[in-house]
Design an enzyme around this catalytic site. Structure first.
Site, PDB file in Angstrom:
ATOM      1  CG  HIS A   1      -1.999  -1.072   1.125  1.00  0.00           C
ATOM      2  ND1 HIS A   1      -3.220  -0.876   0.530  1.00  0.00           N
ATOM      3  CD2 HIS A   1      -1.992  -2.371   1.567  1.00  0.00           C
ATOM      4  CE1 HIS A   1      -3.937  -1.996   0.611  1.00  0.00           C
ATOM      5  NE2 HIS A   1      -3.209  -2.915   1.220  1.00  0.00           N
TER       6      HIS A   1
ATOM      7  CG  ASP B   1      -7.965 -13.372  -6.954  1.00  0.00           C
ATOM      8  OD1 ASP B   1      -7.235 -12.819  -7.802  1.00  0.00           O
ATOM      9  OD2 ASP B   1      -8.717 -12.734  -6.181  1.00  0.00           O
TER      10      ASP B   1
ATOM     11  CG  ASP C   1      -5.777  -9.995   0.440  1.00  0.00           C
ATOM     12  OD1 ASP C   1      -5.706  -9.702   1.645  1.00  0.00           O
ATOM     13  OD2 ASP C   1      -6.118  -9.166  -0.429  1.00  0.00           O
TER      14      ASP C   1
ATOM     15  CG  ASN D   1      -3.218  -6.635  -6.399  1.00  0.00           C
ATOM     16  OD1 ASN D   1      -2.980  -7.827  -6.258  1.00  0.00           O
ATOM     17  ND2 ASN D   1      -3.869  -6.177  -7.455  1.00  0.00           N
TER      18      ASN D   1
END
Length: 388
Positions: free
Chosen positions: A200, A253, A279, A224
């Site tokens: 992040h 995924d 996750d 991500n």
């Protein structure tokens, strides 16, 4: 379902055994006292034998570094022993025999409560709980994802001690944005025994490199919620690829990361540095027809195996580690051996547990998963105890 064998002394016969390095053919794994006693060509006399179906593979149990919830439970909402046990049980059905319950960005009192809850679960012997992953609250508001921006915080005096409050009772993994903490913060966490990952983060790369010098060793959910490679800026993704000694978790995924990006990551990081993570959120293992839930007042909706807020923002994942292995080995460019390595021996090495977990070899913990030929979970063992 595989018939239960003796919990203390048994042998498991499998057409294929992935020992953590390579695939062996036609082996018998002998368990004794919660550990692996031998990997043999023939069953020993007088030992109860579990014979796996044709085409099955026996592998080291999966180690998941990022488990926000499962079985209808979110760690942020329930860090009791019972809640953590329910999360672990839900993921064990997906092949995970060891995990880090993960707290999403929250207040300092919530962090303290989660740490004490995990410590209590470890003390109570909840199977498979290794420690805790604290994802936030020191994250970039520009790369916040589904986290609650009102709960972001500035790193201050006492936070290093707070985040590492689990101490020697278990492993602590901290995800932070290096640009959101002062110089020396990563070093302080590492000195107190934590492992630190960048995640992040909006940093162009320089602050991440400074954090690497302080002891940062990994990247949380690669691609991500992090800065990307640009023509002149390395970004978090670029640093992860450019620094071969770092580890990176990745969510396979089909929603978080494209299949071409999975192949690229495997090619550049390799199976020894790239780690599958789920996750996972509460819907994993939740059998209710409506498995939606709320996250800090936001309704999270499940559509198939995709979780989003009502604005479409991805909100964690709804997969098990077995499903991540399947996706990585069928669509992500990995062989089954590579995907299995990314699910167990590599995270074991990242956590410093590779002398007792992540291998099928004499002396290692008897933490195992049996998979069918199409990678469905047939059975799991933790310390030689097979799940009923």
């Amino acid at each position: 379902m595989i018939p239960l064998g003796s919990p203390c002394n048994q042998a498991i016969c499998s057409d294929r055994v992935f020992d953590g390095e390579r695939m062996l053919r036609g082996r018998v794994v002998v368990l004794s006292g919660g550990r692996i006693a031998d990997v043999a060509a023939e069953p020993p006399a007088g030992v109860p034998l579990v014979r796996l179906p044709a085409g099955a593979v026996l592998a080291p149990g999966f180690i998941d570094l990022q488990v926000n919830g499962g079985g209808g439970v979110l760690l942020n909402d329930d860090s009791s022993i019972a809640g953590i046990a329910r999360i672990a049980a839900a993921h064990r059905r997906g092949g995970t025999t060891a995990l880090l319950p993960t707290l999403i960005t929250d207040t300092r009192p919530a962090i303290r409560a989660a740490i004490e809850g995990v410590a209590a679960a470890i003390g109570a012997g909840v199977p498979g709980i290794l420690g805790i992953h604290l994802e936030g609250p020191f994250l970039s508001p520009q790369r916040i994802g589904i986290h609650d921006p009102s709960r972001l915080a500035a790193f201050g005096p006492g936070d290093a001690d707070l985040l590492t409050g689990l101490g020697e009772r278990g492993i602590t993994l901290v995800t932070l944005a290096p640009e959101r903490v002062p110089a020396g913060a990563v070093a302080a966490l590492v000195a107190r025994g934590a492992r630190v990952c960048a995640g992040h983060t909006a940093d162009a790369g320089l602050t991440i490199r400074a954090a690497l010098a302080e002891g940062l060793t990994g990247f949380t959910h690669l691609f991500n919620a992090m800065s990307q490679i640009g023509p002149r800026e390395t970004g978090a993704v670029g640093v992860a690829f450019a620094e071969p000694g770092t580890f990176a978790g990745i969510i396979a995924d089909g929603h978080h990361v494209g299949d071409d990006q999975l192949r690229l990551a495997l090619r550049l990081k390799g199976r020894d540095r790239l780690m599958l993570v789920s996750d996972a959120m509460p819907p994993v293992g939740d059998t209710r027809a409506d498995a939606s839930f709320t996250l800090f007042g936001r309704r999270i909706v499940r559509t198939g195996d995709r979780l989003t807020g009502e604005d479409g923002t991805l909100a964690g994942a709804a997969i098990t580690m077995a499903e991540a292995v399947r996706h990585m080995s069928t669509r992500g460019g990995a062989s089954l051996e590579e995907a299995l390595a990314m699910a167990s021996p590599t995270p074991a090495r990242f956590l410093g547990l590779d002398t007792r977990l992540g291998r099928i070899a004499p002396g290692y913990a008897a933490d195992l998963v049996a998979l069918s030929a199409d990678t469905e979970v047939l059975a799991t063992w933790i310390g030689g105890e097979q799940a009923p």
